[in-house]
Write an enzyme that holds these catalytic residues in place. Structure first.
Site, PDB file in Angstrom:
ATOM      1  N   ASP A  83     -17.989  19.557   2.707  1.00  0.00           N
ATOM      2  CA  ASP A  83     -18.107  18.517   1.680  1.00  0.00           C
ATOM      3  C   ASP A  83     -16.784  18.274   0.964  1.00  0.00           C
ATOM      4  OD1 ASP A  83     -20.771  18.583   2.298  1.00  0.00           O
ATOM      5  OD2 ASP A  83     -21.467  18.994   0.270  1.00  0.00           O
ATOM      6  N   HIS A 228     -16.746  23.793   2.033  1.00  0.00           N
ATOM      7  CA  HIS A 228     -15.925  22.744   1.408  1.00  0.00           C
ATOM      8  C   HIS A 228     -14.514  22.814   1.968  1.00  0.00           C
ATOM      9  CE1 HIS A 228     -19.182  23.517  -1.503  1.00  0.00           C
ATOM     10  NE2 HIS A 228     -19.059  22.240  -1.828  1.00  0.00           N
TER      11      HIS A 228
END
Length: 269
Positions: A83, A228
């Protein structure tokens, strides 16, 4: 006199205790009433909580939206997702690692960053998948349906421009859902994808191997794993341990797939 003073002192203490208890109860009632009043003032009709717009025909694409956390499958499949990118910070390092080990992943891109750093992902996403993670990583669950749709459509167009691929998956920032998010997702014919397991970098400071070992042990068939490729320095623990994570999961018999590949091969939980 001392006994009298003591008795009156105890009475005073009891009286004050009773008054304080009564005040606390009244305070709790007042707080609850204030919350109730505040809730009544929320823009439920047409606001963030509402999954409808007005009383006319709802223009919502196929008319349905699914939410996925993981899949039920006997196959040892795991979907690696990242993400918040792309950014020069760590996105190239992640892409290099995935390329070295031949691992596909799903990248939930922030539209604003995709537009700004298009060169980072252009021609580097072959075998990977892209999803929409909002325009600027603001909380979609606080927006009304019009604002949520505009945000996601703007991000959608930026991702298409940067990657040449139209995203079909949506992961809202922080996994926050609201009626308006569902409505906007349906309009864009998105499937909402959350996650089964999240990397826990804060539990393993300066220990990439330990973190990788923990994730490898926790993954189960059908896991959608959240990572991430941007963020604070502590997240480097997961990214530096990515090779150990990949080899460890493969040693357990796992195959890496994109989210859409997993969804096409198994029944949704």
């Amino acid at each position: 006199m001392a006994d009298g003073v003591g008795r009156w002192g105890r009475r005073a203490v009891l009286r004050r205790t009773a008054l304080l208890a009564g005040g606390a109860a009244l305070g709790a009632v007042a707080t609850a009433e204030s919350a109730w009043i505040a809730d009544r003032r929320l823009p439920l009709a047409g606001g963030p909580a509402s999954a409808t717009l007005g009383s006319r025909q709802q223009q919502v694409g196929s008319g349905a939206v699914e939410v996925t956390w993981g899949v039920r499958t006997a196959q040892r499949l795991v979907a690696l997702t990242f993400d918040d990118g792309p950014r020069p910070q760590w996105t190239p390092m992640v892409l290099d690692t995935l390329a070295k080990y031949g691992v596909p992943a799903t990248f939930f891109l922030v539209g604003q960053r995709a537009r700004q750093h298009a060169a980072l992902v252009r021609d580097r996403l072959s075998g990977h998948e892209v999803g929409n993670h909002s325009w600027a990583h603001h909380d979609l669950a606080r927006m009304d349906a019009h604002a949520a749709y505009d945000d996601l459509k703007r991000s959608h167009d930026a991702i298409v421009e940067a990657t040449g691929v139209a995203p079909r998956l949506l992961r809202p920032p922080w996994g926050h859902l609201g009626g308006a998010v569902l409505h906007a997702a349906a309009r864009l014919d998105y499937r909402l994808v959350l996650w089964t397991l999240q990397m826990v970098e804060g539990e393993f400071p300066h220990d990439p191997t330990g973190h990788a070992r923990r994730i490898v042990a926790d993954v189960q068939p059908g896991t959608i794993l959240l990572g991430h490729d941007v963020g604070t320095e502590q997240r480097l623990v997961a990214l530096r341990g990515l090779p150990d994570m990949i080899t460890g999961l493969r040693a357990r018999g796992y195959t890496f797939v994109t989210v859409s590949q997993m969804l096409s091969r198994a029944a949704v939980v």
